[in-house]
Write a protein that holds these residues in place. Structure first.
Motif, short mmCIF file in Angstrom:
data_model
loop_
_atom_site.label_atom_id
_atom_site.label_comp_id
_atom_site.label_asym_id
_atom_site.label_seq_id
_atom_site.Cartn_x
_atom_site.Cartn_y
_atom_site.Cartn_z
N LEU A 1 7.39 3.25 -7.65
CA LEU A 1 8.19 4.24 -6.92
C LEU A 1 9.03 5.08 -7.87
O LEU A 1 9.17 6.30 -7.66
CB LEU A 1 9.08 3.54 -5.89
CG LEU A 1 8.34 2.91 -4.71
CD1 LEU A 1 9.34 2.32 -3.71
CD2 LEU A 1 7.45 3.92 -4.00
N ASP A 2 9.56 4.46 -8.90
CA ASP A 2 10.34 5.24 -9.86
C ASP A 2 9.47 6.32 -10.50
O ASP A 2 9.86 7.48 -10.61
CB ASP A 2 10.90 4.32 -10.96
CG ASP A 2 12.06 3.47 -10.44
OD1 ASP A 2 12.68 3.88 -9.42
OD2 ASP A 2 12.32 2.40 -11.01
N VAL A 44 6.17 10.17 0.55
CA VAL A 44 5.82 8.86 0.00
C VAL A 44 6.07 7.79 1.06
O VAL A 44 7.19 7.69 1.57
CB VAL A 44 6.68 8.52 -1.25
CG1 VAL A 44 6.28 7.17 -1.82
CG2 VAL A 44 6.57 9.62 -2.29
N SER A 45 5.04 7.02 1.41
CA SER A 45 5.28 5.93 2.36
C SER A 45 4.70 4.62 1.85
O SER A 45 3.72 4.62 1.09
CB SER A 45 4.70 6.27 3.73
OG SER A 45 3.31 6.11 3.74
N ILE A 46 5.32 3.52 2.25
CA ILE A 46 4.93 2.19 1.76
C ILE A 46 4.68 1.27 2.94
O ILE A 46 5.49 1.22 3.87
CB ILE A 46 6.05 1.58 0.90
CG1 ILE A 46 6.45 2.53 -0.21
CG2 ILE A 46 5.60 0.23 0.32
CD1 ILE A 46 7.87 3.03 -0.11
N ARG A 64 0.86 -1.17 0.00
CA ARG A 64 0.00 0.00 0.00
C ARG A 64 0.91 1.23 0.00
O ARG A 64 1.64 1.47 0.96
CB ARG A 64 -0.86 -0.02 1.26
CG ARG A 64 -1.82 1.14 1.40
CD ARG A 64 -2.67 1.03 2.66
NE ARG A 64 -3.53 2.18 2.76
CZ ARG A 64 -4.80 2.23 2.33
NH1 ARG A 64 -5.37 1.15 1.84
NH2 ARG A 64 -5.48 3.33 2.41
N PHE A 76 8.56 8.96 -7.91
CA PHE A 76 9.69 9.80 -7.53
C PHE A 76 9.99 10.85 -8.59
O PHE A 76 10.29 12.00 -8.27
CB PHE A 76 10.92 8.93 -7.26
CG PHE A 76 12.05 9.71 -6.68
CD1 PHE A 76 11.98 10.18 -5.38
CD2 PHE A 76 13.18 10.02 -7.43
CE1 PHE A 76 13.02 10.92 -4.83
CE2 PHE A 76 14.21 10.77 -6.90
CZ PHE A 76 14.13 11.21 -5.60
N ILE A 86 -2.78 0.51 -4.08
CA ILE A 86 -2.49 -0.84 -3.61
C ILE A 86 -2.01 -1.63 -4.81
O ILE A 86 -2.71 -1.66 -5.85
CB ILE A 86 -3.73 -1.47 -2.98
CG1 ILE A 86 -4.12 -0.62 -1.77
CG2 ILE A 86 -3.46 -2.90 -2.56
CD1 ILE A 86 -5.42 -1.02 -1.16
N ASP A 118 8.59 -1.34 -7.47
CA ASP A 118 9.70 -0.52 -7.93
C ASP A 118 9.32 0.38 -9.09
O ASP A 118 9.69 1.56 -9.11
CB ASP A 118 10.89 -1.41 -8.29
CG ASP A 118 11.82 -1.55 -7.08
OD1 ASP A 118 11.78 -0.65 -6.21
OD2 ASP A 118 12.55 -2.55 -7.00
#
Ligand SMILES: Nc1ncnc2c1ncn2[C@@H]1O[C@H](COP(=O)(O)O)[C@@H](O)[C@H]1O
Ligand SMILES: Nc1ncnc2c1ncn2[C@@H]1O[C@H](COP(=O)(O)O)[C@@H](O)[C@H]1O
Ligand SMILES: Nc1ncnc2c1ncn2[C@@H]1O[C@H](COP(=O)(O)O)[C@@H](O)[C@H]1O
Ligand code: NA
Ligand code: NA
Ligand code: NA
Lengths: 327, 103, 103, 103, 327, 327
Positions: free
Chosen positions: D76-77, D90-92, D8, D80, D66, D73
């Motif tokens: 996130l790329d 940003v948190s996971i 998430r 970012f 989700i 990855d």
């Protein structure tokens, strides 16, 4: 008497009351009708601004009564005194804890500005004039009741109360509705008749219609409160919700007569004393007396006393004020 | 992508307590938080929803803080002191974050 | 500060199903939940946003329940029965809570 | 009830960047996300709240995705690249989901 | 004919339609112009309250027509019948699944209150009177279509439908817009001319202006729907969105003539039958037929039929009603 | 001079300005008075729609001036030019980084529509006519300043700027307030006097009252900005916030005189040039120059220049325009 009955009947069948009843019925029937929070808040801002401005403009027109100072003072005293009486009544009439009783009492010392607005609109409809500065009195009566109720609790051993800190004090004294009411009053006073003329097609003409929609929302909220919190209303609690406004109105009547206010002014003083807060005081109670039960004071104030004043109280107070002042 | 361990603390609390909580957090050295609206809910003190509010006495908000794990205890102490006597919920989740220098 | 293990379940579901879901949760013994607004989103059934709503037919909300781990299965069964034929997302996260007596 | 591992990801970002972020996510193959409103907050660039906005220049939203762990990855790329020069967090979190075929 | 054209032209160039077009263009061009959800909801509450109240007040003034009962009944029958016709047309004209067809059909039996409001405003602009109780007929036509569509599905093997449960039934019958419309109608009726006078500077004077802003928002929403769901509109589906209102209007015309309504009443009956719901029915469909595709029925109802009725339909229906009733 | 002072005094004591002052004081005193975001947005939509529509209707009534094209062109040139001057002034008067200076400069080339609206309302109050198409000029001046500021930055080595991409370009050109202003202008133009008559009790009568409440909110926001960002205002920065509008107004004056506008038109040209954006430009800056400090440009534009123009600027510009055009 028959005059009161006709006034009461006329009042009950006005669009304003019927809108409230519609809201009440809709939410008791569990309709999903609802007015968005932002819109309800927008309407209350409109009503506060309009009523404050008109009060100020009327002071500008008719001049400042020497009585203003005394009337403000009387308002402050009533607001501080009525919680003590309410507290006593609650201890006699109900089995509430001291904490809950104090929290409820605070509401009855303070005022409901919508009840005040509805009363003004009844007076206007009947062509009864009143002192423009009564809106300033309304503002002055909002806060003292809170201090009074906290004092009642601290007297009985402060463990229950988080007491008053300076942040809470500021929040109470500068709460949005006080600031807006007093500010609009000042603007109306400064700009006077000319100012009123400039914006009267905004704050005067549509006023009653906005009040209808606002009361529709109040009905919805009161109905939801009754549905959720109705179980809390024992016979004694319910009786308090009807007796206390009557008691309050008598104090208002006494003050109004002693001050020598006009018939309309006396009626409004009765309305202020009879009405119970449902905005400023509940918020303050959540901070200062978090263990007091909010559904108790919200249900009483909004679900019992507010409808009582709106339907029966206001015509009664106006009738008595007229009779006793020969207005 | 490089991530870093952190804690995500979510505090659901009454509107009227929001500024008291965030003041306490700031004093406890929390450098960042976000506030999310809550529309309604239910708990031991009954059910409520935002549509039923004339006053702001009952609404709630959710304050979310992402912090370095070593700061968790200070945060919880500060939060607890505020919520202690009030209704509300505090939960903590392990998370990973990008840009750790921000926390 | 003393914390306790719990589960945080987040159910994103259509507005029109909200009361059906919370009724089902209550029947399944869930004692508390909060409802958060959702502004928009995207999924298999396309993208939507709240600004595009005249009707309440499309909006969604997020129902958050924090519960004791042993109650998770009852909750998921209840939630699944409601969301089964509807669009929506259910996620579960491990968390720690203060004041465990509240859950 | 059968659950599946997932991630998430919660991205708190400025209003003005929302569509840029969701466009980037979609290009990165993210199939679903939800957008939640944020009322206010505080961080290195100071405190803000929604009541203080005449313009939409300052508000933020929280985008929640989700996803399957193997797609983290790529997400996130993409995220970012959008948030890099902007304020935001940003948190996971690890989570379990029902109905894994949806992610 | 030339009268219709002039009426249509006049209609197309009114601030109301142009506001809709502005919204449509803005969202097709992907401008970020948008009206906050709460404000849009506030305006729709205002419009429902005002139109209901005015209808009730007009009944109070002109007395109750013996036809009211029959007209309500006719409305209920039309609302239940039109989905069956729509369902048939959809199976002929498009390749929709039975489920989607039933969901779409439900929308066309029910009504769009904004289309009704826009039609009233056209009638008023041209000085054509109509029965005040038509707003009650509008309310009565909201729900039956839903039951009818669910029956269509259950007939074909109920596996698709979650069917109707008592919660859904209550939600449909007591949905906010029905309750507000009927409630305001009752208030207008009870308080009559006097009530109307009290709040007319709220519900009468600014009405058309609010309608402009509301239609601006409808244009924005319709445009967004077309941008997102436009791909779904095959030629057959698109044709249905234009043909069905015409078919519906003929049924409305028949009913109106049989009932002996005034020219304005016949026109409104046509408008109600021709219009498609975009509030109550979509919500009910999400609950009862969750597998039906919402972008299909929303795009059709809001993106095709609503603009069609607003621009071409209303002047056409009014023209025909005038011609056939000699009004 | 004495005329200016009387005008300034009259302006300062109008309900509009006093409402702004009330908001400012309330938020400086940290009252919790606030207007919901949705309501504020609703009011701004109302104001944009009304001012655009009235402008268009006035063009329809008085015919199109041959000067429209030139005036639009002058607006675009001013909007593009003023950031360069602001940038220069900032480098002389303050220690801002080039990046921050460019971001601030963009705001001063663009315009504040509320300042424009307030000026129109002052002109109306004094019975001074102005060109209806000035609202179109306002719309034309929103965007060019942004391009100009980005050019200033890219000139100095583009590393700082994310530059302009096509998405941002579309967002700027089609931002909600431009589209609504231009769209309402077009509707007003097309429907003309007749259209205005139909909705004037919505867009004309209550206009000033809505403006009061909107300025109340602006005061609240400006006060919050000053409370949060006040520390950022060094003496130089503060001075810029007062000097730049005066400089801008001179350019507006020159353009207005050269174009041969009416006294009211010249005054509005001065107001547009003097005012600083707080909606479109900040949003664009967050995207294009994310490293520039937003509290710098928001505090300057909303907390310094806006109040300055509202209280002192507008009567000054009107006074000068009247004096120099002999109006
Ligand atoms: N278990 C829970 N999970 C999520 N939210 C909760 C939970 N319990 C309480 N809340 C929220 O906190 C509010 C107050 O809870 P309580 O103090 O139990 O009355 C509720 O109305 C919910 O919004
Ligand atoms: N992977 C996901 N992450 C977060 N939210 C999602 C996800 N998938 C779907 N949603 C939300 O659920 C809604 C319906 O999803 P769907 O059923 O896939 O159309 C979307 O519009 C989102 O708001
Ligand atoms: N540690 C944090 N936890 C939660 N939200 C945060 C955190 N830091 C920043 N934020 C949010 O992100 C916004 C911008 O942060 P910043 O870039 O630090 O100024 C803040 O206003 C908060 O809404
Ligand atoms: Na009282
Ligand atoms: Na129909
Ligand atoms: Na400018």
């Amino acid at each position: 008497m028959s005059e009161f009955l006709s006034l009461a009947g006329q009042n009950l069948l006005s669009p304003i009351i019927l809108s409230f009843v519609l809201g009440l019925l809709a939410s008791l029937a569990r309709s999903d009708l609802n007015i968005p929070e932002a819109v309800a808040k927008g309407m209350s801002i409109y009503l506060l601004f309009a009523i404050g401005f008109k009060g100020g403009a009327s002071v500008a027109s008719y001049g400042l009564d020497a009585r203003l100072g005394f009337t403000l003072l009387a308002g402050v005293v009533l607001s501080a005194l009525l919680p003590v009486i309410a507290f006593g009544l609650l201890q006699v009439m109900t089995k509430m804890s001291r904490l809950d009783a104090a929290a409820v009492a605070a509401h009855y010392g303070s005022i409901s500005i919508v009840t005040f607005v509805a009363a003004t609109s009844v007076l206007e409809g009947r062509g009864i004039p009143s002192e423009g500065y009564m809106v300033a009195v309304a503002a002055a009566m909002e806060a003292p009741a809170i201090l009074s109720a906290l004092w009642l609790i601290s007297r009985g051993g402060g463990a229950d109360s988080k007491g008053m800190d300076s942040t809470l004090m500021r929040e109470i004294m500068l709460n949005g509705s006080i600031v807006l009411l007093v500010g609009a009053f000042a603007i109306g006073w400064i700009t006077g008749e000319q100012g009123l003329k400039e914006i009267s097609s905004f704050i005067v003409n549509p006023f009653k219609g906005v009040l209808c929609l606002f009361l529709l929302d109040m009905g919805l909220v009161a109905g939801r409160g009754l549905r959720g919190g109705g179980g809390i209303l024992t016979r004694g609690v319910l009786a308090f919700g009807v007796v206390m406004p009557l008691v309050g109105s008598l104090f208002g009547l006494g003050a109004g007569l002693m001050l020598g206010l006009s018939s309309g002014g006396v009626a409004l003083m009765m309305v202020l004393s009879a009405s119970a807060s449902y905005i400023a005081v509940p918020a303050a109670m959540r901070v200062a007396l978090p263990e007091a039960n909010p559904s108790l004071y919200l249900t009483l104030s909004l679900g019992v006393t507010f409808p009582f004043n709106l339907t029966i109280g206001i015509p009664l107070y106006v009738g008595i004020a007229m009779a006793l002042t020969g207005g | 992508m490089q991530t870093h361990k952190a804690k995500r603390v979510e505090i659901t609390i009454e509107n009227v307590m929001e500024s008291r909580l965030t003041d306490a957090l700031r004093k406890a050295g929390v450098t960042g938080y976000s506030v999310l609206p809550v529309l309604g809910g239910s708990g031991r003190s009954g059910a409520w929803d935002r549509a039923g509010q004339v006053s702001r006495a009952q609404g709630m908000v959710q304050v979310v803080c992402i912090i370095k794990p070593e700061r968790l205890d200070a945060l919880l102490d500060a939060a607890f002191a505020v919520v202690e006597r009030h209704i509300g919920v505090v939960s903590i989740v392990d998370c990973d974050v990008l840009r750790a220098e921000r926390f």
